[in-house]
Write an enzyme that holds these catalytic residues in place. Structure first.
Site, short mmCIF file in Angstrom:
data_model
loop_
_atom_site.label_atom_id
_atom_site.label_comp_id
_atom_site.label_asym_id
_atom_site.label_seq_id
_atom_site.Cartn_x
_atom_site.Cartn_y
_atom_site.Cartn_z
N GLY A 12 0.81 -0.98 -0.21
CA GLY A 12 -0.65 -0.03 -0.10
C GLY A 12 0.54 1.51 -0.45
N SER A 13 2.15 1.49 -0.68
CA SER A 13 2.72 2.67 -0.54
C SER A 13 2.12 3.23 -2.00
CB SER A 13 4.24 2.13 -1.06
OG SER A 13 4.66 1.80 -2.31
N ASN A 14 1.33 2.68 -2.80
CA ASN A 14 0.65 3.86 -3.64
C ASN A 14 -0.35 4.31 -3.27
OD1 ASN A 14 2.13 4.36 -6.11
ND2 ASN A 14 2.35 2.49 -6.02
N ILE A 94 -9.66 -7.29 -13.57
CA ILE A 94 -10.72 -6.60 -12.65
C ILE A 94 -11.98 -7.20 -14.25
CG2 ILE A 94 -10.98 -4.82 -11.25
CD1 ILE A 94 -10.75 -3.19 -12.66
N ASN A 108 -5.07 2.17 -12.98
CA ASN A 108 -4.18 1.77 -12.80
C ASN A 108 -2.34 2.21 -12.74
OD1 ASN A 108 -3.67 -1.05 -11.96
ND2 ASN A 108 -2.07 -1.34 -14.12
N HIS A 110 1.52 1.31 -12.91
CA HIS A 110 2.28 -0.65 -14.04
C HIS A 110 4.02 0.08 -13.70
CE1 HIS A 110 2.85 -4.35 -15.74
NE2 HIS A 110 4.10 -3.19 -15.88
N ASP A 151 -3.29 -3.82 -18.87
CA ASP A 151 -2.07 -3.13 -19.07
C ASP A 151 -2.42 -2.29 -20.12
OD1 ASP A 151 -1.53 -3.84 -16.72
OD2 ASP A 151 -0.15 -5.15 -17.73
N GLU A 180 6.64 6.23 -8.95
CA GLU A 180 5.04 5.66 -9.15
C GLU A 180 3.87 6.64 -8.35
OE1 GLU A 180 3.96 1.54 -7.99
OE2 GLU A 180 5.47 0.79 -9.40
C1 GRF Z 1 3.39 -0.78 -7.40
O1 GRF Z 1 4.87 -1.20 -8.88
C2 GRF Z 1 2.59 -1.20 -8.95
O2 GRF Z 1 2.86 -0.59 -9.92
C3 GRF Z 1 1.99 -2.26 -9.18
O3 GRF Z 1 2.10 -3.49 -7.58
C4 GRF Z 1 2.89 -2.34 -6.44
C5 GRF Z 1 2.17 -1.61 -5.44
O4 GRF Z 1 3.23 -1.45 -4.95
N1 GRF Z 1 0.68 -3.19 -9.45
P1 GRF Z 1 2.37 -0.52 -3.06
O5 GRF Z 1 1.28 -1.31 -2.66
O6 GRF Z 1 1.35 0.20 -3.80
O7 GRF Z 1 3.19 -0.51 -2.22
#
Ligand code: GRF
Length: 207
Positions: A12-14, A94, A108, A110, A151, A180
């Site tokens: 969940g870093s994003n 999905i 999304n 990627h 994608d 990202e």
């Molecule tokens: C990221 O590299 C994203 O591009 C991919 O999965 C990873 C998720 O990282 N789809 P996080 O859970 O957001 O840290």
């Protein structure tokens, strides 16, 4: 105010980057829901700490079809009046049930420069391994809209990193992850400001 749902299955870093961007006022949207198919993932723990409504439906052992699963997720999103869904490490393909209900309203991220190094099986460390193996001098991250086809949807934003001879899949992943976080927050900002249009299958960003 655009209501956002973030879907995640991993660390969940994003998700965290989007929460932080919201807190600093980068975008005029509200993360109203965090959803996961993995009840005990790191993203769910972050949601708990942030006190954002979080719902998990375990996909493992789910009794119905993928479409039935997505229909349940869709009802949840509609009940919360979600306008934009951000997939952030959501490790599940999905179905059209969600895609048709949210046309060009599901994004999304990627970890490569699509259309290179995308598609079935290209996720997580597999992507970075393939990039290094191919001898690419550059990689990066892509935020795109989700359409049917893995994608394959219109690209919203991309950001680059250099691939050094000394890079490993781990060091490359780390560099790409930073990109990202940045381009995802920016993409959400542009969406919330109504600056993204899809024309003939391509994204047009108005400034
Ligand atoms: C990221 O590299 C994203 O591009 C991919 O999965 C990873 C998720 O990282 N789809 P996080 O859970 O957001 O840290």
């Amino acid at each position: 105010m655009i209501k956002i749902a973030v879907f995640a299955s991993g660390g969940g870093s994003n998700l965290q980057a989007l929460i932080d961007a919201q807190d600093t006022g980068l975008f005029k949207g509200k993360i109203a829901l965090i959803f996961s198919n993995v009840p005990d993932c790191g993203a769910m723990k972050r949601a708990e700490n942030e006190r954002i409504e979080a719902v998990a439906i375990a996909s493992k052992g789910y009794p119905g079809s993928r479409e039935e699963y997505d229909a349940e997720v869709l009802r949840l999103c509609q009940s919360k009046k979600i306008d934009l869904i951000c997939l952030a490490g959501y490790m599940r393909i999905i179905t059209s049930v969600l895609i048709k209900a949210y046309p060009f309203k599901i994004m999304n991220v990627h970890p490569a420069l699509l259309p290179k190094f995308g598609g079935e099986g290209m996720y997580g460390h597999h992507v970075h391994e393939a990039v290094i193996k191919a001898g690419e001098k550059e990689s990066g991250a892509t935020v795109h809209f989700v359409t049917e086809g893995v994608d394959a949807g219109p690209i919203v934003l991309q950001g680059n990193v250099k691939v050094m001879g000394t890079d490993t899949p781990e060091t490359l992943a780390e560099k790409v992850l930073k990109v990202e976080h940045h381009i995802y927050s920016e993409s959400v900002r542009l969406f919330c400001e109504g600056k993204i249009k899809v024309v003939d299958g391509r994204v047009r960003v108005s400034l």
